[in-house]
Write an enzyme that holds these catalytic residues in place. Structure first.
Site, mmCIF file in Angstrom:
data_model
loop_
_atom_site.group_PDB
_atom_site.id
_atom_site.type_symbol
_atom_site.label_atom_id
_atom_site.label_comp_id
_atom_site.label_asym_id
_atom_site.label_seq_id
_atom_site.Cartn_x
_atom_site.Cartn_y
_atom_site.Cartn_z
ATOM 1 N N LYS A 252 6.122 8.344 -7.600
ATOM 2 C CA LYS A 252 6.447 6.997 -8.084
ATOM 3 C C LYS A 252 7.954 6.872 -8.350
ATOM 4 O O LYS A 252 8.574 7.853 -8.741
ATOM 5 C CB LYS A 252 5.735 6.751 -9.429
ATOM 6 N N ARG B 214 -8.790 5.647 -6.745
ATOM 7 C CA ARG B 214 -9.945 5.303 -5.901
ATOM 8 C C ARG B 214 -10.601 6.559 -5.343
ATOM 9 O O ARG B 214 -11.798 6.566 -5.046
ATOM 10 C CB ARG B 214 -9.496 4.342 -4.787
#
Ligand code: BES
Ligand code: ZN
Ligand code: ZN
Length: 470
Positions: A249, A323
């Site tokens: 990130k 996910r």
């Protein structure tokens, strides 16, 4: 910690140390502190025309009042609810009003100062007294609100703790601590068991760190295990820290990623609340817990992993890790033959782009479940709003190399939240309703919430109402 007490008596009968809090028809930015000739003190807070006070504004008015009391270092406060003055609130029924009152009083009183060297104990809000609660049902509604708020605050304590402390192992211990003394049982599976269960997506996300990956299982058979009632299954994302993995990130997006287990902590809070309220419901909590770290052992972009379901997944982006762990957890959930499955996850930054920070996104193909969640969102104050899960979106996550890709291989960021929900739909149960709740917008509080900074504890209030009524 702020105590709360429910009283039949009127505020006027309380000792003088209690500041009497009243809502007035003044503008909402007009607050006054008044000392009466009899020596009592009154904190008068404008909420605008009382006939126009909506249930939503009622919630923020309560929180705002408590925030003001804290800011003014008022240690003892008492209030009485005059429902006749607020027709739009009384329309919801007195039980809703009293439960909502105590819930929001305590949620607003919460603060997280674990890491502050200088504690503000001398100035803290010590006690709130809710006066004029006459009927048994109103008093029970108050008590229920208190138990719910305590669970919300527990959820916030767990989420707000640094990732250094709140490892997957510690998250398991927090679940055990939260459910101790209740009829619920907690089991925590480690990597050896996860390998046997072929939960390879969950293991892949956690493989870059020495912190052991866990699967936390909470079982509460409040309706009786042998009865025919199938359980409600709640699945929560428990990424204890999200660096993004090798597709790391940007720095400005990383420092709050200790909150990336907020879905998991909300499941602990909801189960703990249900067990403490002794709800006659069967509820299972499943929390896949892993740290998404950067190291030479991290999963790589381009890796292909066989999920527990048997489907293979191309890891196009290692930052779309939530996910992956949820996919295996949703497959695992099917062993309970659930009657409904909800998953809660801080899944996508795109959900903030879509909705701002006022509501979580819900995705489901079950129309009834969608309207139930929307109604309960409104009831509880944990607002949710739907996004579609149409077939059309499936083409975006087609993989040339595996059965499905974890993000669009062309790196399109369009419809990112729906893309996350669509990926999960490949693994979700087909024999019962399922909804995905992307709580990223509500991970952190915003000033208009009138709550302490950090975790909001959402959607515990929604989940409790859901398990109560489903
Ligand atoms: N945990 C993040 C999502 C998130 C972002 C939650 C901001 C709360 C606030 C998630 O794992 C993530 O990194 N998602 C990526 C997905 C992308 C790679 C497709 C994102 O949102 O950028
Ligand atoms: Zn991520
Ligand atoms: Zn994440």
């Amino acid at each position: 910690m702020t105590k709360i007490r429910i009283e039949k008596k009127a505020c006027a009968t309380l000792p003088k140390k209690y500041v009497r809090l009243t809502f007035t028809n003044d503008k909402s930015d007009f607050h006054r502190f008044v000392e009466s000739s009899d020596g009592t003190s009154h904190y008068k807070m404008g909420v605008g025309a009382s006939k126009d006070l909506t249930p939503r504004k009622f919630i923020t008015a309560i929180r705002s009042a408590i925030q003001s009391c804290k800011r003014h270092h008022i240690p003892y406060v008492a209030l009485e609810l005059d429902l006749d003055a607020f027709p739009k609130v009384s329309k919801k029924g007195s039980q809703w009003a009293f439960r909502t009152l105590t819930e929001n009083l305590l949620i607003a009183a919460y603060s997280f100062d674990k890491y502050k060297s200088k504690k503000n104990d001398a100035h803290e809000l010590k006690e709130i007294v809710v006066c004029g609660v006459h009927t048994k049902s109103d008093s029970e509604a108050c008590t229920r609100g208190i138990v719910v708020a305590q669970s919300v605050n527990l959820t916030r304590d767990i989420a707000n703790t640094t990732a250094e402390e709140m490892t997957p192992t510690q998250l398991g211990k927090e679940a055990q601590k939260a459910l101790r003394g209740t009829a619920a049982t907690v089991r925590v599976l480690g990597e050896k068991e996860l390998k046997k269960l072929q939960m390879n997506l969950l293991l892949a996300v956690g493989q870059g760190t020495v912190s052991e990956t866990k699967l936390i299982l909470i079982e509460y058979w409040g309706a009786g295990k042998n009865k025919s009632e199938k359980p409600i299954v709640l699945v929560g994302k428990g990424v204890t820290y999200d660096t993004g993995g090798l597709n790391v990130k940007p720095s400005g997006s990383m420092h709050e990623m200790h909150l990336d287990m907020s879905g998991g902590s909300s499941v602990i809070g909801a189960l703990s609340c249900a067990a403490k309220l002794k709800l006659k419901k069967n509820i299972i909590g499943i929390i896949p817990a892993a740290e998404n770290a950067v190291s030479d052992r991290s999963m790589r972009a381009g890796d292909i992993v066989r999920s527990k379901s048997g489907k293979t997944v191309e890891i196009v982006h290692t930052d779309a890790e939530g996910r992956l762990i949820l996919a295996d957890a949703l497959t695992y959930a099917q062993k309970y033959e659930p009657r409904v499955v909800l998953d809660m996850a801080t899944l996508t930054g795109a959900a903030l782009v879509a909705l701002g920070q006022h509501a979580s996104a819900i995705m489901t193909n079950d129309q009834k479940l969608e309207s139930t969640l929307r109604e309960l969102g409104e009831e509880s104050g944990d607002y949710v709003w739907p996004l579609p899960l149409w077939e059309e979106y499936k083409q975006h996550i087609k993989s040339d190399r595996a059965d499905v890709a974890n993000i669009a291989p062309n790196f399109s960021r369009f419809g990112g939240t729906i893309e996350g929900g669509t990926f999960l739909s490949y693994f979700a149960p087909t024999s019962c309703p399922w909804a995905h709740i992307d709580i990223a917008p509500r991970m952190n509080s915003i000033p208009s919430d009138k709550l302490a900074k950090g975790s909001t504890g959402e959607p515990v209030r929604l989940l409790v109402r859901f398990v109560e009524s489903y």
